[in-house]
Design a protein around this motif. Sequence first.
Motif, PDB file in Angstrom:
ATOM      1  N   PHE A 107      37.459  39.325  37.879  1.00 34.76           N
ATOM      2  CA  PHE A 107      37.875  40.048  36.671  1.00 34.76           C
ATOM      3  C   PHE A 107      39.161  39.448  36.130  1.00 34.76           C
ATOM      4  N   VAL A 126      37.089  47.429  33.001  1.00 34.57           N
ATOM      5  CA  VAL A 126      36.413  46.149  33.231  1.00 34.57           C
ATOM      6  C   VAL A 126      34.900  46.317  33.279  1.00 34.57           C
ATOM      7  N   SER A 167      29.843  43.595  33.703  1.00 33.40           N
ATOM      8  CA  SER A 167      31.268  43.317  33.569  1.00 33.40           C
ATOM      9  C   SER A 167      31.635  43.212  32.098  1.00 33.40           C
TER      10      SER A 167
END
Lengths: 314, 475
Positions: free
Chosen positions: B104, B128, B360
């Motif tokens: 991330f 995220v 994501s």
Amino acid sequence: MTAVSPSTGPRASSSTATEAQSPPRKRRDDTRVALMFIAPAALGLGVFLLWPLIRGIWLSFTDYNLLTPAEFVGLANYRRLIADPIFWDSMKTTVYYVVLNIGIQTVVAMIIALLMYRLTQSTLLRGLVLTPYLVSNVVAGLVWVWILDTQFGVGNQILSWLGIDPIGFFTDSAWAIPTIALVNVWRHMGYTALLIFAGLQTLPASVYEAARLDGAGEVRTFFSVTLPLLRPIMALVLIMTIIGSFQVFDTVAVTTAGGPANATNVLQLYIYDMAFDRFQFGYASAMSVGLLIVLGIITVIQYRLSRADTSDMG
Amino acid sequence: MKYSIFTRTGRPLSTSDPGSRRTRPSRSRWLSTAAIATTAGLLLSGCGQEQGDSNVIDYWMWDTQQLPAYQECADLFEKENPQYKVNITQTGWDDYWQRLTAGFLADTGPDVFVNHVSRYPQYADLEVLMPLDEQEATAGQEESEYAEGLMDIWTGADGHQYGSPKDWDTIALFYNDTELKEAGVTPDELGNLKWNPQDGGSFEDMVAHLTVDENGVRGDEPGFDKDNVAVYGLGLSDPGGGNSGQGQWGPFANGAGWEATDQPLWGTEYNYDDPALHETLDWYFGLSDKGYMPKYGQFNQDDGTLSQLMSGSVAMVADGSWMVPAYAGSEEFDIGTARMPEGPNGTAPTVINGLADSISSDADDPEVAAEWVAFLGSKKCQSVVAEAGVVFPARNDSVARTEEIWTEQGFDTSAFTDPVDEGETFYLPITSHGADVTALTTPAFQEIWSDRPPSGEVLDPINGAINDLFLTEEQ
């Protein structure tokens, strides 16, 4: 520790002596050349030490989770640090570890160094003393976990032959810190012994001769001659090993991960968990700065007490 | 697709416990710090990993046992959509979350990944995760097609859906059939026990009866030597199972009336100060004082209860349905399953939980990622998962096949499914600050098991510290 070498004579601060002896010559300005030589090291120092240090101190005043921008919160992290019982508990655990680790390690290393100095000229034997140091901390930790496993470990097997019940070396809260301290003593004693050994070699033979003539025995010679003369070396060794010892992390991380029940939750581990598990990089930075201050204070006190910058020789 | 991951001694070859989905302190976790540092460094120096090929979908998971089934799904997906390629990466549980965080941070993470309820609230808070209800392909997922409650646990505090359910699991007792026969106990008896915090009820009698000391004396017979036990009645490796004793004391505490948080989902107050919990814990860990359950540190925690049962050191353990394939690998004796005992409040509850696929927020192409997620939750892929017999698939129309396969292998699947049918299930706590709660409770449960203080003394102050986390947020 290379400041003193037998060839430059008994004075520790030999540089002044050599300077005085060299003939006066017209000085050229060497600054530019010097800067060029320093530049690569300075760049490394700046990028890998100074900048992270400054950024770390800055982050300690922020609320930062790595993924969203840091937010300035003033002294909030430090107020939390003062009120955090786990931090202080962790500090106590770390100090307990350092006292055990350094206390035992220094005595053992001193004995090994004296043995190397007085009893053997064998390079092989001197080299062997260093072997545990060649094993990485993680590997050493894991191997000791296997050796000391309560169920299947060789160590507990041997204890059971001696009629002793298995000991949970890494799983019993009373045993865990001493065990980890001893694992690191095992790993570092050879290296520390080598440092002390190098120091011993710089001591002039003449003082020992004088001691013998005055009728001093082995023990008396050690305490009245060797130890005082070794003081600057010991001060350096202690400063280095204590700082290293405060930073214990990998051995704990692979053996107990802080358990049982925070019994081995050393400071570096708590900082690591706070940052990389709980995403509180601001507070973790504040704790790191706290550790920096503690280490700074300890080093200054040690330096003062041991008068590390002066020697009794001369 | 039955294979054994065990050496002859019954100890797992790999340190990453396949299928484990409990949060627990990890030894190797910190190794990945190096990974974070490196990726962060790469990011700074501008040479991040190759990204941006939106035809390649990066999919991450941790369970090796489920990998073949999902590879098959990926092949099917690629056949239907030849323009896309699915790239599956499997990482052991311990390193998985660190790699994900690093991903991330450095924008080198997966497009789609398997997520766990103990982690996703934090990721949702950090923004995220992509809300699935905002993507075209996943917006139309019907709650009724999935096992009850699964959509609920993957719905965030903000009402957005952050995961597409892929499977579910409950906890039951796994027993060593040989030990049971020697003790003259039938599986049916084992599945109909009652317990209470005062004297342990018929459940404690059973645990005592199944315990055998070095001299062959059972735990309920005179002359039992509790310091030299050959076979423990009940196994235990991890005292807390994260923060609610999922496969340990959680179902007992729930049967005694304990709720972890003030509301089932997204609570803002934890109840670790509840006397019902303290009574349960004092009784539960007291079993190890009596010699019916191992003491803290007696077995290596990383090996799990699996190796305790497989090596014949314990007669039964409580474990999750996702572990069925692992226990099915037992060669020396048969392993069966039975329902958790009935508690003082008259229910025999179990934890229900499920994994899901999340997208994501740095996915190269969220719509493509969502198509893959939708495919993973479709009947096509879910029936492949069901056929593999590794886990209960999330879809109601696929679950029967897994039940069939496990029943053929000799497992009583009703031990897992009856509590669901009877509505006697509860959720793991799903709240903000999950990592902080776990960091505070893990040492506490270790202390309760290892030093055996009254659990109230340990948990009351911690409960205050935990609830303070939520107070600061409201200010």
